[in-house]
Design a protein around this motif. Structure first.
Motif, short mmCIF file in Angstrom:
data_model
loop_
_atom_site.label_atom_id
_atom_site.label_comp_id
_atom_site.label_asym_id
_atom_site.label_seq_id
_atom_site.Cartn_x
_atom_site.Cartn_y
_atom_site.Cartn_z
N CYS B 26 32.14 -46.83 -15.06
CA CYS B 26 32.21 -46.15 -16.35
C CYS B 26 33.07 -46.99 -17.29
O CYS B 26 33.94 -47.75 -16.85
CB CYS B 26 32.82 -44.76 -16.15
SG CYS B 26 32.85 -43.74 -17.65
N LEU B 28 33.97 -45.35 -20.46
CA LEU B 28 34.22 -44.42 -21.56
C LEU B 28 35.70 -44.17 -21.76
O LEU B 28 36.11 -43.48 -22.69
CB LEU B 28 33.46 -43.11 -21.31
CG LEU B 28 31.93 -43.30 -21.38
CD1 LEU B 28 31.19 -42.04 -20.97
CD2 LEU B 28 31.50 -43.72 -22.79
N CYS B 29 36.51 -44.66 -20.85
CA CYS B 29 37.94 -44.82 -21.12
C CYS B 29 38.39 -45.94 -20.20
O CYS B 29 37.60 -46.44 -19.39
CB CYS B 29 38.74 -43.54 -20.89
SG CYS B 29 39.21 -43.23 -19.17
N THR B 32 37.98 -46.84 -15.97
CA THR B 32 36.91 -47.62 -15.34
C THR B 32 36.47 -47.08 -13.98
O THR B 32 36.26 -47.84 -13.03
CB THR B 32 37.31 -49.12 -15.19
OG1 THR B 32 38.38 -49.22 -14.26
CG2 THR B 32 37.68 -49.74 -16.50
N SER B 201 42.60 -42.60 -14.23
CA SER B 201 42.56 -41.17 -14.54
C SER B 201 42.01 -40.30 -13.41
O SER B 201 42.69 -39.41 -12.89
CB SER B 201 41.71 -41.00 -15.80
OG SER B 201 41.52 -39.67 -16.09
S1 SF4 Z 1 38.22 -40.97 -16.50
FE1 SF4 Z 1 36.66 -42.16 -15.44
S2 SF4 Z 1 34.79 -40.98 -15.68
FE2 SF4 Z 1 36.23 -40.23 -17.22
S3 SF4 Z 1 35.76 -41.44 -19.06
FE3 SF4 Z 1 37.41 -42.46 -17.97
S4 SF4 Z 1 36.38 -44.01 -16.73
FE4 SF4 Z 1 34.83 -42.50 -17.33
#
Ligand code: SF4
Lengths: 116, 870
Positions: B26, B28-29, B32, B201
């Protein structure tokens, strides 16, 4: 040991002489702008240190080069990386003696850290 | 050695095509998390966590599982665009025209060639912090081009100038977490580790939940009771921006009232015994230059390397060559006396009795002197941790706030030992098959710790020497700063002129950062962007910043991209503590649409056109530690996939190249106790007394004296002080709330607000899109939840939104979830939702810390009702 472009008097490597070895200098990034010729070949005394070689380069290419790579007269910036024949080296490391061959000396200043 | 595999499964599907699970990561933050994306007949239909990886531990957050909604958003860019309207302004139509990649790259390359010939420093390269894997390609491009100007817009500016610096200096890491597996008492100061977005996270969420279930007591100090506090054993509300004095008062209780300190730790792992002279500097041995300590064995001052640590005095006054001096710890002990719990109560509003109780609990739970056997190895055991992050560090006083908090760990010896406060992953013995990726903190100048790895080759200690600025952010003058407001400050020209910046930036190469929303008040950022001659932006959507961009390049998203290191650097996305090492890649689970291209390949193409490909290769060789035979040759043209392959083989051996990783996703191997708990086995010390600040201060002032600037003394004391924010000094009647923002766990920066599923969740959440004020305070003013209010600063900046009255906020606080409030049509789902907090933030020299340039992220505001609840 200090490696300054403004040292007075001859430094190691300044005078050419018998037994000198050739080094191919590859300056990359912002340093390449200071020296468009790449690689630049220099004759240096055998066993010269990286710091001494940088001092020599500073004399050849001007103070701007040393200002870019040396944080103080005796310490390079942590983001400045030096490689000899592809292996990372530090200021006190010596050029390997390569009879009949050339050593490749690479120099690049990376970017600093940013947060997030 | 056990190597676990996460296989790419591909099987023939029903009739028409493929049915495959693609192991990837991922983006999206910056956590990873490792994922598996299910592609059926060319369509990604599901994303789930990869259970074979410790990066995410097989779990995803709401953003991760709903990533498809952003991926398939019909508003994604698919063609390069060029503006036709030369006038740039907020809401001014750029008059976009579709152009070919050839046209776009030709124009960009011509401009970059001219700029590089004039002065390469005129290029500014900026990335979003969200996609960590963009670091190597963009930093290498910048280094190859020859510019020092790299930035991470608001994501960087708002986050980390104090937190990363102190985590680096004290823990050799980018950030800190409790050792969840063994910690019994964790105190969080404005941090959410394990309860929200950010570093490691999802992994941390599982670890924190297990720890709480095991009985770990968790105390959260925060003006708002939200993600971490809601799950805590105790919420300690405090006045915004006053975490430092609270922590220092706790330190005072521990040292001066309880006397419960870990003396052997302080003697052997800190500079506490180093003798300090009247000039605030180390007293040094005239021969070796080493700092002296007082040797209690022979009753004389000797170099620290010559004295057994157990013989080093921590307390007392001594004379060396007739001059009085004290161990650094004695000075700290005396200094802490000025932070009595009663004095701290006046600053923080936390009752003195509570401060004493918290300090006593922390010191008691630390079990000073204890050890524990883990995997057959006996290691020090201190099951307490004090951690901090954005909340406490997002202020003028960020360094001292964070340092005060970390001193709690240092006093009881709970730093990088079992159960304690861990820097995540600063020591690694390397991949067993090759020995690569090996790094370990080590002693440097004056015996103080130098990180073995950090974010690239720029380490937090020793600090660089201040020099006349070459960087538009002035970080080379104010060397304790990483991120700087001067990229877009209202007074940037004045600042550059005053401090003698010898050039002005002309071209901005931006990757995914929405500067207009992420830094501060939008008019200020807009004015800064208008000064660039060319702005090029790699983007997924048009957004608020696009109104100032000249050429937009349609990027691939994380489900279409390839990265050999989905988490950069290696330490970043890993959970701390025992468990496994894990290296995963990101690989495409779907094809680009239209003319979307992967940014890394575009940068290589651009480098070739500008004539800097050999330089970019050299930067990659240096950044990735590539060794023969995997070093990139100067003049050969590589695809990004080939570079990824080289890096993987370089680290994991010839058999583990890109092909292997595409199939298997991740490679893992077990950690050993000397890796997470490295502190006991390294000789390095950390500074509880920041002697180097004296030198930095003097050198900055020497450089700036010609322009009449003197860095204030109170920001360069070797011991932490409380320097109030400007908001603390606002006494104007009617301005009685401290406005602050918090990171909504539903979103990453501003990008995910376009995701319809997350938007729906945010609309169902009473807080995500509202302005939160304490219920009794609001009701006393006749306010009701749902009322429309205006929030206004002293200088007239304002935002409007619906109020949410809640018990879960300090009476003086006003909380807004950060980075909502989009207004651009390019993100129609996000448009008009929530409140744009940053509009309240001044972006100038006065609001930046004179120590580390950290922007002051709070504002004193007044609240006015402008409409009834619907
Ligand atoms: S915490 Fe993990 S699943 Fe959620 S956006 Fe960040 S990288 Fe993606």
């Amino acid at each position: 040991m200090e490696y300054s472009a403004s040292e007075s008097g001859p430094s190691r490597g300044e005078a050419e002489g018998p037994g000198h070895q050739a080094v191919r200098l590859w300056l990359f990034g912002g340093l390449a702008v200071l020296c468009p010729e790449r690689p630049l070949t220099l004759e240096v005394p055998p066993g010269i240190t990286v710091g001494e070689l940088l001092g020599l380069l500073g004399k050849r290419l001007g103070a701007a080069l040393l200002e870019s790579v040396m944080e103080t007269p005796s310490r390079k910036f942590s983001i400045c990386r030096v490689f000899i024949d592809g292996m990372p080296v530090d200021l006190d490391d010596r050029l390997p003696e390569t009879p009949g061959g050339l050593s490749d000396f690479e120099l690049i200043v990376l970017t600093a850290a940013e947060g997030g | 050695m056990t190597i676990h595999l996460s296989r790419r499964e591909e099987k023939p599907s029903n009739a028409s095509g493929i049915d495959k699970w693609v192991p990837s990561a991922c983006a999206l933050c910056y956590a990873t998390c490792s994922i598996r994306a299910h592609n059926v007949d060319g369509v990604v239909i599901k994303i789930e966590g990869n259970p074979d990886s410790v990066v995410g531990k097989g779990k995803l957050c709401g953003k991760g599982v709903s990533g498809l909604m952003g991926h398939y958003d019909p508003n994604r860019l698919t063609r390069p665009l060029r503006r036709t309207n030369p006038r740039k302004g907020i809401g001014v139509d750029p008059g976009w025209k579709e152009i070919s990649w050839e046209e776009a790259l030709t124009e960009i390359a011509e401009t970059l060639k001219r700029v590089r010939a004039e002065d390469p420093r005129k290029l500014v390269v900026q990335r979003t912090t969200t996609v960590t894997a963009s670091r190597i390609p963009f930093h290498s491009f910048a280094a190859g081009f020859g510019t020092p100007n790299i930035a991470t817009a608001g994501g960087g500016l708002h986050c980390g100038n104090g937190a990363h610096e102190i985590s680096g200096i004290m823990h050799a890491s980018w950030s800190v977490v409790p050792d969840f597996a063994y910690c019994n008492y964790a105190i969080y100061f404005g941090a959410s580790k394990g309860h929200s977005a950010g570093h490691a996270s999802c992994s941390n969420m599982g670890l924190a939940a297990d720890a709480r279930a095991r009985g770990m007591k968790m105390v959260v100090v925060d003006p708002m009771c939200n993600f971490a506090s809601a799950k805590a054993s105790e919420w300690v509300p405090l006045r915004v921006g006053t975490d430092g004095p609270l922590a220092l008062a706790m330190c005072n209780v521990i040292v001066n009232e309880l006397g419960r300190i870990d003396e052997p730790y302080l003697q052997s792992k800190t500079n506490g015994p180093y003798l300090i002279g009247p000039d605030k500097r180390y007293v040094r041995d005239p021969g070796s230059g080493e700092p002296l300590v007082w040797d209690c064995g022979c009753n004389e001052a000797r170099p620290y390397t010559k004295v057994p640590s157990a013989s080093m005095a921590l307390l007392g006054e001594y004379r060396v060559d007739g001059v009085a001096c004290h161990p650094a710890f004695q000075l700290l002990k005396d200094h802490l006396q000025s932070f009595s719990p009663e004095a701290a109560e006046a600053i923080t509003t936390v009752p003195a009795a509570n401060i004493r109780r918290l300090a006593t609990e922390f010191a008691t739970e630390a079990r000073i002197g204890s050890t524990i056997v883990i995997d057959g190895v006996n290691v020090p055991y201190r099951p307490v941790a004090a951690i901090a992050f954005r909340g406490s560090q997002g202020h003028m006083n960020s360094t001292y706030n964070f340092l005060g908090i970390d001193l709690l760990n240092q006093l009881v010896g709970a730093a990088d030992v079992a159960g304690g406060c861990l820097g995540f992953n600063p020591a690694c013995n390397g991949f067993p098959g090759t020995g690569r990726l090996k790094y370990r903190p080590k002693p440097g100048r004056d015996g103080l710790m130098v990180s073995g790895t950090w974010m690239g080759y720029h380490y937090p200690y020793p600090m660089a020497e201040p020099r006349a600025p070459q960087n538009i952010g002035l970080q080379d003058l104010f060397v304790m700063g990483m991120n700087s407001p001067f990229l877009a400050s209202s007074d940037q020209e004045e600042v550059w002129t005053r401090f003698g910046l010898p050039y002005r930036p002309e071209v901005l190469l931006n990757f995914g950062a929405n500067m207009l929303m992420s830094m501060g008040t939008k008019e200020t950022v807009a004015a800064a962007l208008q000064r660039y001659k060319l702005i090029v932006s790699f983007d997924l959507f048009l957004n608020e910043t696009s109104d100032f961009v000249d050429i937009v390049l349609p990027d691939c998203d994380y489900l279409q991209s390839m990265d050999s290191r989905s988490t950069w650097p290696f330490i970043f996305g890993h959970p701390a503590g025992m468990g496994e090492w894990c290296w995963g890649i990101r690989q495409p689970a779907d094809e680009p649409r239209g003319e979307q291209r992967r940014f890394a390949d575009v940068l290589l193409d651009l480098a070739d056109r500008v004539g800097i490909l050999p330089d970019v290769h050299a930067a990659m060789n240096a950044s990735l530690n590539l060794e023969a035979p995997y070093r990139l040759l100067p003049d050969r043209r590589y695809s990004w996939d080939e570079i990824c392959d080289a890096e993987l083989k370089n680290n994991f051996g010839e058999a583990h190249g890109l092909g292997w990783f595409k199939k298997n996703g991740v490679i893992t191997w077990p950690k050993t106790p000397d890796e997470p708990y490295w502190r006991a086995t390294t000789e390095a010390r950390v500074p509880i007394y920041w002697e180097f600040m004296v030198d930095i201060h003097e050198k900055i002032n020497k450089i700036t004296q010609q322009c009449g600037y003197k860095a204030p003394d109170e920001y360069y004391d070797p011991l932490p002080l409380f320097n109030p924010c400007l908001s603390h000094e606002c006494k104007t009647p009617g301005f009685d709330f401290y406005a602050f923002y918090y990171r909504d766990t539903l979103h990453s920066n501003s990008y995910t607000t376009e995701n319809p599923w997350l938007d729906e969740a945010a609309r169902l959440d009473p807080y995500s899109y509202t302005i939160v004020v304490n219920r009794s305070v609001g009701e006393a003013r006749g306010l009701k939840s749902g009322d429309l209010i205006r929030v206004e600063t002293e200088v007239g900046r304002s935002v409007e939104g619906r109020i949410c009255l809640s018990e879960a906020i300090h009476p003086e606080g006003l909380g807004i979830a950060g980075l909502a409030g989009h207004w651009h049509a390019g993100m129609p789902v996000a448009k008009g939702k929530g409140v744009f907090f940053n509009e309240l933030l001044e972006l100038d020299f006065a609001h930046a810390s004179p120590q580390n340039l950290n922007l002051d992220l709070c504002a004193k505001v007044k609240v006015t009702r402008i409409g009834e609840a619907p």
